[in-house]
Design a protein around this motif. Structure first.
Motif, mmCIF file in Angstrom:
data_model
loop_
_atom_site.group_PDB
_atom_site.id
_atom_site.type_symbol
_atom_site.label_atom_id
_atom_site.label_comp_id
_atom_site.label_asym_id
_atom_site.label_seq_id
_atom_site.Cartn_x
_atom_site.Cartn_y
_atom_site.Cartn_z
ATOM 1 N N ILE A 175 15.588 7.033 -14.074
ATOM 2 C CA ILE A 175 16.658 7.730 -14.791
ATOM 3 C C ILE A 175 17.982 7.673 -14.036
ATOM 4 O O ILE A 175 19.042 7.517 -14.649
ATOM 5 C CB ILE A 175 16.258 9.188 -15.127
ATOM 6 C CG1 ILE A 175 17.302 9.859 -16.020
ATOM 7 C CG2 ILE A 175 16.042 10.009 -13.891
ATOM 8 C CD1 ILE A 175 17.362 9.328 -17.400
ATOM 9 N N ILE A 225 15.668 8.294 -23.527
ATOM 10 C CA ILE A 225 14.691 9.388 -23.560
ATOM 11 C C ILE A 225 13.591 9.085 -24.581
ATOM 12 O O ILE A 225 12.409 9.298 -24.318
ATOM 13 C CB ILE A 225 15.392 10.727 -23.857
ATOM 14 C CG1 ILE A 225 16.263 11.119 -22.664
ATOM 15 C CG2 ILE A 225 14.376 11.826 -24.158
ATOM 16 C CD1 ILE A 225 17.187 12.284 -22.928
ATOM 17 N N GLU A 237 21.668 7.317 -23.890
ATOM 18 C CA GLU A 237 20.827 8.336 -23.266
ATOM 19 C C GLU A 237 19.713 8.796 -24.206
ATOM 20 O O GLU A 237 18.573 8.964 -23.796
ATOM 21 C CB GLU A 237 21.675 9.528 -22.812
ATOM 22 C CG GLU A 237 22.649 9.190 -21.698
ATOM 23 C CD GLU A 237 21.974 8.771 -20.411
ATOM 24 O OE1 GLU A 237 20.828 9.193 -20.136
ATOM 25 O OE2 GLU A 237 22.601 8.016 -19.657
#
Length: 96
Positions: free
Chosen positions: A22, A66, A62
């Motif tokens: 991440i 995820i 993003e």
């Protein structure tokens, strides 16, 4: 053109979720979003449009990352373990 680049960005983000941590992806996403914002500004758009474009691409990346993390995690859990990865009881019971 913006829709195609959005689809490409989402696909790359989902694929990156399989291998990239991440923190590394966050830095990568910031640079890509900044690049899209600069490209929008260079096309002659107002600075507010460039900022909104960059933030939109960052948000898309993003969210896709995820989603990719969850997808790849579910895929790993659903995979059946191979015979090589199976836990074998090493204790041996002596024969009679």
């Amino acid at each position: 053109m913006a829709i195609l680049s959005g689809v490409i960005v989402a696909a790359v983000s989902i694929a990156a979720a399989a291998r990239i941590r991440i923190a590394a992806f966050a830095v990568f996403a910031l640079f890509v979003a900044l690049g899209f914002g600069i490209l929008t500004l260079m096309k002659g758009s107002p600075i507010l449009d460039a900022i909104v474009s960059g933030i939109a691409f960052l948000f898309l990346m993003e969210i896709s990352y995820i989603g990719g993390v969850f997808f790849w995690g579910l895929l790993r859990r659903a995979r059946r373990p191979s015979a090589r990865e199976a836990i074998v009881d090493s204790s041996h019971t002596p024969g009679k």
